[in-house]
Design an enzyme around this catalytic site. Structure first.
Site, PDB file in Angstrom:
ATOM      1  N   ASP A 251       2.858 -10.786  79.597  1.00  0.00           N
ATOM      2  CA  ASP A 251       1.741 -10.408  78.734  1.00  0.00           C
ATOM      3  C   ASP A 251       2.197 -10.060  77.316  1.00  0.00           C
ATOM      4  O   ASP A 251       1.466 -10.279  76.353  1.00  0.00           O
ATOM      5  CB  ASP A 251       0.996  -9.221  79.342  1.00  0.00           C
ATOM      6  CG  ASP A 251       0.126  -9.636  80.529  1.00  0.00           C
ATOM      7  OD1 ASP A 251      -0.014 -10.850  80.760  1.00  0.00           O
ATOM      8  OD2 ASP A 251      -0.400  -8.748  81.218  1.00  0.00           O
TER       9      ASP A 251
ATOM     10  N   TYR B 205      -1.984  -0.189  78.706  1.00  0.00           N
ATOM     11  CA  TYR B 205      -1.490   1.185  78.576  1.00  0.00           C
ATOM     12  C   TYR B 205      -2.604   2.203  78.833  1.00  0.00           C
ATOM     13  O   TYR B 205      -2.401   3.244  79.489  1.00  0.00           O
ATOM     14  CB  TYR B 205      -0.886   1.372  77.195  1.00  0.00           C
ATOM     15  CG  TYR B 205      -0.032   2.601  77.004  1.00  0.00           C
ATOM     16  CD1 TYR B 205       0.276   3.459  78.053  1.00  0.00           C
ATOM     17  CD2 TYR B 205       0.486   2.909  75.744  1.00  0.00           C
ATOM     18  CE1 TYR B 205       1.063   4.587  77.870  1.00  0.00           C
ATOM     19  CE2 TYR B 205       1.283   4.026  75.549  1.00  0.00           C
ATOM     20  CZ  TYR B 205       1.562   4.855  76.614  1.00  0.00           C
ATOM     21  OH  TYR B 205       2.345   5.973  76.414  1.00  0.00           O
TER      22      TYR B 205
ATOM     23  N   THR C  83      -6.934  -2.765  80.623  1.00  0.00           N
ATOM     24  CA  THR C  83      -6.104  -2.924  81.821  1.00  0.00           C
ATOM     25  C   THR C  83      -4.612  -2.760  81.502  1.00  0.00           C
ATOM     26  O   THR C  83      -3.771  -3.043  82.359  1.00  0.00           O
ATOM     27  CB  THR C  83      -6.328  -4.311  82.450  1.00  0.00           C
ATOM     28  OG1 THR C  83      -6.102  -5.327  81.466  1.00  0.00           O
ATOM     29  CG2 THR C  83      -7.747  -4.436  82.989  1.00  0.00           C
TER      30      THR C  83
ATOM     31  N   LEU D 206      -5.053   2.109  80.818  1.00  0.00           N
ATOM     32  CA  LEU D 206      -5.278   2.272  82.254  1.00  0.00           C
ATOM     33  C   LEU D 206      -4.274   3.260  82.853  1.00  0.00           C
ATOM     34  O   LEU D 206      -4.624   4.076  83.719  1.00  0.00           O
ATOM     35  CB  LEU D 206      -5.162   0.918  82.955  1.00  0.00           C
ATOM     36  CG  LEU D 206      -5.355   0.904  84.469  1.00  0.00           C
ATOM     37  CD1 LEU D 206      -6.784   1.291  84.832  1.00  0.00           C
ATOM     38  CD2 LEU D 206      -5.021  -0.467  85.036  1.00  0.00           C
ATOM     39  N   SER D 207      -3.031   3.209  82.372  1.00  0.00           N
ATOM     40  CA  SER D 207      -1.979   4.058  82.943  1.00  0.00           C
ATOM     41  C   SER D 207      -2.163   5.525  82.598  1.00  0.00           C
ATOM     42  O   SER D 207      -1.559   6.390  83.250  1.00  0.00           O
ATOM     43  CB  SER D 207      -0.602   3.569  82.476  1.00  0.00           C
ATOM     44  OG  SER D 207      -0.404   3.858  81.106  1.00  0.00           O
TER      45      SER D 207
END
Length: 304
Positions: A87, A202, A200, A204-205
């Site tokens: 990605d 950084y 979806t 998301l984390s």
């Protein structure tokens, strides 16, 4: 398809290829890819450092039309951009197509591969579907960053996110304004401003929500906030977001997708929606929701 991006009608298909270093175990897959492109008489325009790397490290024999090093050498020439890697490589390829609307397809030679969602096992089928025009183009929004002495001036746009992070051990303070209306002060290790595409990544984390790519929005996600009352926040991407950053260390790390710079405090950043979109190729049988299930195991339940 509604909102589809028009593809240029040329006699021969021209595919631009962008990549970086790959593991030596992928030699067979690379040979297969270039053999398929040659078989279909595709004209290849390839990123010059990547071409030199493939010749040196993999000893590949590649028939090419041209090499490119800058966006101006490729963005009005190619019909498609093919990103070879993960990605991060996909995000870097976007900087070469800029506002040209060249659709991007990613083959995953990396790890998770959420944007680069074509596996190396499916290279042959993927290229056949692409050249048979069995795909749709999904428009993805970008954000644009404005600041004095902008270090991202060559391409101040992000498909995923803008991240501000502390440098050292002290927290940073970020005063956030939406269309000049004060939102709040974030006391945190950092702050992520993401697009729906970046929801979806950084964001998301750190507990941010997953947002459908078609939703016109920005996400504000704090990193380790020293508050019990601050959580990720979704706002319309028609807004202008102003961020005033201060901190004891005197510096912060600012990242825009794959590019990062250290900047001096105090710092003021403005974030707006970019004036153009990026077109992502969804091959027949693939879409965002299928990728969500396959890559992030969305909804997987061992009881079922």
């Amino acid at each position: 398809m509604e909102n589809a991006i028009e593809i240029k009608n040329l006699e021969k298909v021209v595919i631009a290829i962008y990549g970086k270093q790959l593991e030596s175990s992928f030699k067979n897959e690379l040979e297969l890819l270039f053999d398929i492109l040659e078989k279909h008489q595709v004209e290849v325009v390839i990123y010059a450092p990547f071409y030199e790397y493939l010749i040196k490290e993999f000893n590949l024999q590649i028939s090419i039309r041209a090499l490119f090093r800058t966006s101006g050498e490729v963005k009005h020439l190619a019909d498609y951009m093919l990103s070879l890697g993960g990605d991060g490589t996909f995000l870097e390829s976007v900087a070469f197509i800029e506002e040209s609307c060249i659709p991007v397809l990613g083959i995953n030679f990396g790890r998770l591969g959420f944007l680069a969602n074509i596996s190396t096992e499916d290279i042959g089928a993927a290229i056949d579907l692409l050249l048979s025009k069995k795909y749709s183009i999904e428009r993805r929004s970008l954000l644009q960053v404005f600041t004095d002495k902008n270090p991202f001036l060559n391409f101040p746009f992000g498909l995923n996110d803008l991240t501000i992070q502390k440098k050292g051990t002290s927290m940073i303070n970020v005063n956030a304004y939406i269309d000049d209306d004060f939102l709040c002060t974030y006391w945190a290790d950092g702050l992520i401003i993401s697009t729906p595409t970046g929801s979806t990544a950084y964001s998301l984390s750190v507990g941010g929500p997953i947002v459908s790519p078609s939703l016109p929005s920005f996400l504000i996600s704090p990193i380790a906030p020293h508050h019990l009352t601050v959580r990720p926040f979704v706002i319309p991407d028609s807004c202008t977001l102003k961020l005033e950053v201060t901190g004891r260390s005197g510096e912060v790390d600012v990242s825009l997708d794959s590019y990062s710079h250290t900047m001096t405090l105090p710092l003021i950043l403005e974030v707006k929606k970019a004036p153009f979109h990026i077109g992502l190729v969804n091959l027949q049988g693939t879409n965002f929701f299928k990728t969500l299930r396959n890559k992030l195991l969305w909804g997987v339940d061992k009881r079922n």
